[in-house]
Write a protein that holds these residues in place. Structure first.
Motif, PDB file in Angstrom:
ATOM      1  N   PRO A   1      -5.182  79.819 121.538  1.00  0.00           N
ATOM      2  CA  PRO A   1      -4.031  79.491 120.686  1.00  0.00           C
ATOM      3  C   PRO A   1      -2.861  80.463 120.829  1.00  0.00           C
ATOM      4  N   ILE A   2      -3.114  81.773 120.758  1.00  0.00           N
ATOM      5  CA  ILE A   2      -2.012  82.733 120.806  1.00  0.00           C
ATOM      6  C   ILE A   2      -1.401  82.799 122.198  1.00  0.00           C
ATOM      7  N   THR A   3      -2.213  82.691 123.239  1.00  0.00           N
ATOM      8  CA  THR A   3      -1.654  82.730 124.593  1.00  0.00           C
ATOM      9  C   THR A   3      -0.835  81.470 124.875  1.00  0.00           C
TER      10      THR A   3
ATOM     11  N   MET B   1      -5.672  79.609 115.364  1.00  0.00           N
ATOM     12  CA  MET B   1      -5.337  81.007 115.108  1.00  0.00           C
ATOM     13  C   MET B   1      -5.683  81.427 113.694  1.00  0.00           C
ATOM     14  N   PHE B   2      -5.766  80.463 112.784  1.00  0.00           N
ATOM     15  CA  PHE B   2      -5.947  80.780 111.367  1.00  0.00           C
ATOM     16  C   PHE B   2      -7.383  80.576 110.900  1.00  0.00           C
TER      17      PHE B   2
ATOM     18  N   ALA C   1      -0.002  71.721 117.673  1.00  0.00           N
ATOM     19  CA  ALA C   1      -0.253  72.117 116.284  1.00  0.00           C
ATOM     20  C   ALA C   1      -1.738  72.362 116.037  1.00  0.00           C
ATOM     21  N   LEU C   2      -2.591  71.534 116.624  1.00  0.00           N
ATOM     22  CA  LEU C   2      -4.035  71.724 116.472  1.00  0.00           C
ATOM     23  C   LEU C   2      -4.490  73.022 117.141  1.00  0.00           C
ATOM     24  N   MET C   3      -3.880  73.337 118.293  1.00  0.00           N
ATOM     25  CA  MET C   3      -4.211  74.606 118.950  1.00  0.00           C
ATOM     26  C   MET C   3      -3.825  75.794 118.069  1.00  0.00           C
ATOM     27  N   LEU C   4      -2.621  75.725 117.487  1.00  0.00           N
ATOM     28  CA  LEU C   4      -2.172  76.823 116.640  1.00  0.00           C
ATOM     29  C   LEU C   4      -3.051  76.964 115.403  1.00  0.00           C
TER      30      LEU C   4
END
Length: 279
Positions: free
Chosen positions: A155-157, A118-119, A112-115
């Motif tokens: 994050p996206i990868t 992305m923002f 969740a922290l990685m995602l």
């Protein structure tokens, strides 16, 4: 034999659909048409009243002049996009493998922290990123851009590969574990060989994002390491612009991404669906 009652209506709806799609395609292709015809015109033939007219002759000199100005920057962009794409793809693959098949405490929180990364807009971290890059003595070099794009690409990868590996049967991992394979052995012999569709998706996505990015290019690089996006902005600078020159440069700059889509595009949708359809 009479045609089914609904066949004419079905045919009419299909014709209308094709007409609507053709109109939409034409609308989106108009800027490309204007780009191409302007690139092949001489500067004195470019004006607002005749902007949509075909050139009287093909002026190839525009491409030679544009290449003389952005050729070195194209080399920087190729090195940047290839290096950053491959590094972020490999890191994302390893992350996705670990988060989907090697469950550990806090894995979901870490994901969740990685995602969340992305923002985070580029603009909000530009000053601290600049300071961090400078502290590493990378400011002004192409490696500053490589590092920035690898970090922003993780994050996206990771998301793409985690979803892709989620459909890999756990029995394969268990069988390899029984045979004595560890984390790296399972990844190199089992996971990586079946990851090609996922890598295709990631490579197309990352290469396009890195190639077209401008903000980091204008902030973190020096004159010798600036990519082609920054060089293109300089072609259109000044009071009087010879519009054939930036248009020709834009066509040259678009060729690498076009080649990536031509070579890998047929695998793109297949790779996207590979992580969403379970057998």
């Amino acid at each position: 034999m009479a045609a089914p009652a609904g066949s004419s209506r079905f045919s009419a709806s299909r014709v209308l659909m094709y007409l609507a799609l053709s109109a939409a395609a034409l609308f989106f292709l108009l800027p490309i048409y204007l780009l191409v015809v302007t690139a092949f015109k001489t500067p004195d033939a470019i004006n607002l009243s005749t902007s949509w007219h075909l050139p009287a002759f093909l002026n190839w000199a525009s491409f030679g002049d544009a290449w003389a100005k952005i050729g070195g920057n194209m080399g920087n962009s190729v090195f940047l996009a290839v290096t950053a794409t491959l590094l972020s793809a490999m890191i994302g693959s390893l992350n996705g493998y670990a988060l989907s098949k090697w469950k550990f405490r806090g894995a979901n929180t870490l994901f969740a922290l990685m995602l969340f990364g992305m923002f985070i807009p580029y603009q909000s971290v530009l000053i601290p990123l600049f300071q961090f890059i400078k502290s590493l003595h990378l400011y002004g070099s192409i490696w500053a851009l490589v590092l920035a794009h690898v970090v922003y690409g993780i994050p996206i990868t990771t998301l793409i590969f985690r979803n892709f590996y989620a459909d890999v049967p756990d029995a394969l991992i268990e069988a390899a574990t029984i045979d004595g394979a560890g984390f790296w052995g399972i990844y190199s012999r089992v996971i990586f060989p079946i990851s090609i569709p996922g890598f295709v998706v990631v490579i197309i996505w990352q290469f396009t994002q890195v190639w077209n990015e401008f903000l980091f290019a204008a902030t973190l690089t020096g004159p010798s390491s600036q990519p082609v996006t920054y060089a293109l902005s300089q072609l259109a600078g000044g009071q009087a612009v010879s519009w054939n020159l930036p248009m020709a440069g834009a066509i040259l700059a678009a060729i690498p991404t076009l080649l990536v889509y031509i070579l890998l595009g047929r695998y793109f949708v297949r790779g996207l669906l590979a992580g969403s359809v379970k057998g």
